[in-house]
Scaffold this motif. Structure first.
Motif: not given
Ligand SMILES: [Zn+2]
Length: 324
Positions: A207-229
């Protein structure tokens, strides 16, 4: 010279946001202040009083023009007595905040659940102006609901109506903050959806969010939105599942109450309405009785965080008969 106004305060666990607002000029000023969750009740109330005083100073408004201070409380409460029953994020329980704050400032203090205030704002100053029977649903960390019936906020027998987030949607489902299992918000809030995405990623899905998740950062609505796009399959699938459940719940509520408008708001909807709204509407249409859905509109709130601020104006009118 400013007009008669109210001060609306959104009480958060780590910060409070106060605004001077009236129906003609809108939000005139706002102040954000961090609060210490570990501080005593007295200290917390003192911080609220400071926000009120700072706002008055900032806008140079004559004190006589402030008709009320309205508190948006994330929890249960009695708006008549001014007692907070339980506000878990604030660590407040059985606390007459109205009495204590009125001892520090010279304005009448009103309190209401923050989501109910949001619904009042949407009804009186937002997309719900023409709605008679309306449900406002805010999707974010949790899922909150506020009901307008026959043009008025419906509070229920103990002022806890609208707790849509704790409707049971999945027996023995994920654990909810309320201690039960399978509540609506434990299945379809942003928190719940993000938890599922994190699990997918940890089990090896890309997933596009893999990096965020691996570094333990909070997943915000904005990141979800760009992943969906960008067409992220994992994120799109999990959000779609959430929307399916949201549509099902809204269909059931519509069958029960025969509403004319459902307003969706909150951080997640604001960032993802282009993707979520059509999915929610599809699921809704699939599960609702045709006659119940006739003339019903599902729309996104455009007031964002300001909904509850504007709700304070309606609260002052309801309880004190003042129009500002
Ligand atoms: Zn629950």
């Amino acid at each position: 010279m400013h007009r008669d106004s109210v001060i609306s305060i959104d009480m958060g666990g780590t910060k409070v946001l106060g605004c001077v607002v009236n129906s003609k000029e809108g939000i005139i000023a706002s102040v954000k202040k961090p609060t210490d969750p570990a501080s005593s009740r007295k200290m917390y109330v003192h911080q609220l009083a400071e926000v009120v005083n700072e706002l008055i100073e900032e806008v140079h408004i004559n004190k006589k023009k402030i008709k009320a201070v309205c508190l948006g409380v994330p929890g249960t409460l009695n708006p008549i007595t001014g007692v907070i029953g339980l506000a878990p994020n604030l660590g407040l329980k059985n606390f007459n905040i109205k009495k204590m704050l009125e001892a520090e400032i010279s304005f009448p203090v009103l309190i209401e659940n923050d989501v109910n205030l949001g619904a009042l704002g949407v009804k009186n100053f937002g997309v719900g102006k023409k709605a008679n029977n309306m449900l406002a649903v805010f999707v974010g960390t949790g899922i909150g609901g506020g009901l307008i019936i026959d043009g008025k906020l419906y509070r229920g027998s103990n002022y806890v109506a609208g707790e849509i987030g704790h409707m049971l949607v999945e027996k023995n489902g994920p654990k909810c903050g309320c201690g039960r299992k399978g509540c609506f918000e434990a299945v379809a809030s942003r928190t719940a959806i993000v938890n599922k995405i994190i699990k997918d990623i940890k089990s090896g899905k890309r997933s596009k969010l893999s990096k965020l998740v691996k570094t333990g950062e909070r997943v915000r609505s904005k990141s979800l939105s760009s992943a969906v796009k960008s067409g992220d399959k994992v994120v799109r699938r999990r959000i779609k599942e959430g929307c399916d459940v949201i549509g099902e719940v809204l269909a059931s509520i519509s069958n029960l109450l025969n509403l004319d408008m459902i307003v969706l708001g909150g951080g997640m909807i604001e960032a993802l309405d282009f993707y979520m709204l059509p999915l929610i509407k599809n699921s809704f249409s699939e599960h609702v009785l045709n006659d119940s859905a006739k003339g019903l509109r599902i729309v996104a709130s455009k007031l964002a965080d300001d909904a509850a601020v504007y709700g304070g104006i309606a609260l002052a009118e309801e309880f004190l008969g003042v129009r500002v």
